[in-house]
Motif scaffolding. Structure first.
Motif, PDB file in Angstrom:
ATOM      1  N   TYR A 195     -63.641  58.537  82.283  1.00 15.61           N
ATOM      2  CA  TYR A 195     -62.168  58.602  82.337  1.00 15.61           C
ATOM      3  C   TYR A 195     -61.616  58.367  80.929  1.00 15.61           C
ATOM      4  N   PRO A 196     -61.579  59.412  80.084  1.00 15.76           N
ATOM      5  CA  PRO A 196     -61.180  59.269  78.675  1.00 15.76           C
ATOM      6  C   PRO A 196     -59.796  58.668  78.474  1.00 15.76           C
ATOM      7  N   HIS A 197     -58.900  58.859  79.430  1.00 19.05           N
ATOM      8  CA  HIS A 197     -57.540  58.354  79.272  1.00 19.05           C
ATOM      9  C   HIS A 197     -57.322  57.012  79.992  1.00 19.05           C
ATOM     10  N   GLY A 198     -58.377  56.493  80.565  1.00 23.64           N
ATOM     11  CA  GLY A 198     -58.255  55.218  81.277  1.00 23.64           C
ATOM     12  C   GLY A 198     -58.215  54.042  80.317  1.00 23.64           C
ATOM     13  N   VAL A 199     -57.617  52.967  80.767  1.00 20.88           N
ATOM     14  CA  VAL A 199     -57.550  51.723  79.990  1.00 20.88           C
ATOM     15  C   VAL A 199     -58.307  50.652  80.764  1.00 20.88           C
ATOM     16  N   PHE A 200     -59.372  50.152  80.169  1.00 20.06           N
ATOM     17  CA  PHE A 200     -60.229  49.190  80.866  1.00 20.06           C
ATOM     18  C   PHE A 200     -60.387  47.939  80.004  1.00 20.06           C
ATOM     19  N   SER A 201     -60.294  46.796  80.633  1.00 15.17           N
ATOM     20  CA  SER A 201     -60.507  45.527  79.927  1.00 15.17           C
ATOM     21  C   SER A 201     -61.773  44.867  80.457  1.00 15.17           C
ATOM     22  N   ILE A 202     -62.361  44.040  79.627  1.00 16.47           N
ATOM     23  CA  ILE A 202     -63.580  43.334  80.015  1.00 16.47           C
ATOM     24  C   ILE A 202     -63.227  41.890  80.328  1.00 16.47           C
TER      25      ILE A 202
END
Length: 285
Positions: A195-202
């Protein structure tokens, strides 16, 4: 204040461990000596055969219990004393430790049931539990020469040497939380590819991890393995065989104690190594 509390907890565990050793058959001197190296996961024994000298399953059981207690983060004990009764079930690192222990022990038990027919299920379970806990934590106690079990335990124990226990404990190795952070980072990177446009945090223990912290973990692990390969190369240049070079380097940088193979394995020691190899291992430690 926290340092003082941790010191009290540490010495309390050492005292309880010493009493437990004494109650199950050790003499006073051995119980004191072994209690100090069990909680410290230092592994130094007063006998060349280590814990295997006693040939006492009760002593081995005490060792397993207190090695695991020494492998837990001491800050968790403080949180427990302050009212967080479920901390040992909630903390990601502690859960990771027990998952690794259980899976590793089961793997070794299944393997030994096919390869080590001299012992029954319970004996194989005890042997597996002791040696997995000892190697994973970096304690380095031994009860038997596991180098005679075949090739699989050698590779498997080499892998465990690198992991170590929890950060904030007395254990050695890279530490479980760093592997967990790396795992989350890799999963995050795969998500970004899908998902290139996704925003994911760790997140870790329900707290967001900053990029700078992740980069510091990656740097630590890369530097760790870089030094390991340098050490292994130095040992091999000095004429040592592959298993001795690899396990010796891993044992030194991870501060485990025994290596693998005939020379520095559970039934051997480092005394016969060339001077250059001893100096290299000393530098690694």
């Amino acid at each position: 204040e926290i340092t003082l509390i941790i010191s009290v907890i540490y010495f309390s565990l050492t005292l309880i461990c010493g009493v437990a050793y004494w109650l199950v058959g050790m003499n006073l001197f051995d119980s004191i000596a072994h209690s100090m190296t069990t909680i410290a996961t230092g592994g130094f024994s007063t006998y060349s055969d280590s814990i295997g000298h006693f040939k006492n399953p009760k002593i081995e059981t005490v060792s397993i219990i207190f090695i695991i207690l020494g492998s837990l983060p001491f800050i968790a004990y403080i949180k427990f004393l302050r009212g967080e009764k479920k901390i040992f079930f909630k903390d990601s690192q502690i859960k990771g430790l027990f998952y690794i222990l259980i899976i590793s022990i089961l793997l070794m038990v299944v393997y030994l049931m096919f390869e080590n027919k001299r012992y029954d299920l319970l004996e194989n379970l005890r042997i597996s539990t002791f040696n997995v806990a000892s190697i994973l934590s970096g304690t380095g106690y031994v009860t038997t020469d596991f180098s005679t079990w075949g090739k699989f335990p050698l590779i498997f124990f080499l892998f465990l040497m690198f992991i170590g226990g929890c950060a904030g404990s007395t254990t050695c190795g890279i530490k479980i939380f760093r592997f967990q952070i790396l795992g989350r980072f890799l999963i995050n990177q795969i998500k970004k590819l899908v998902y290139p446009h996704g925003v994911f945090s760790i997140k870790y223990n329900n707290e967001k991890i900053s990029n700078s912290f992740i980069y510091s973990v990656i740097t630590f692990v890369l530097l760790y393995f870089f030094i390991f390969f340098i050490l292994a190369a130095l040992l091999s240049i000095n004429g040592l065989d592959f298993i001795t070079s690899i396990s010796g380097a891993a044992s030194a940088i991870s501060n485990v104690g025994p290596g693998l193979g005939d020379i520095i394995g559970p039934d051997g020691n480092f005394s016969t190594l060339p001077d250059f190899s001893k100096l290299s291992l000393s530098l690694g430690m």
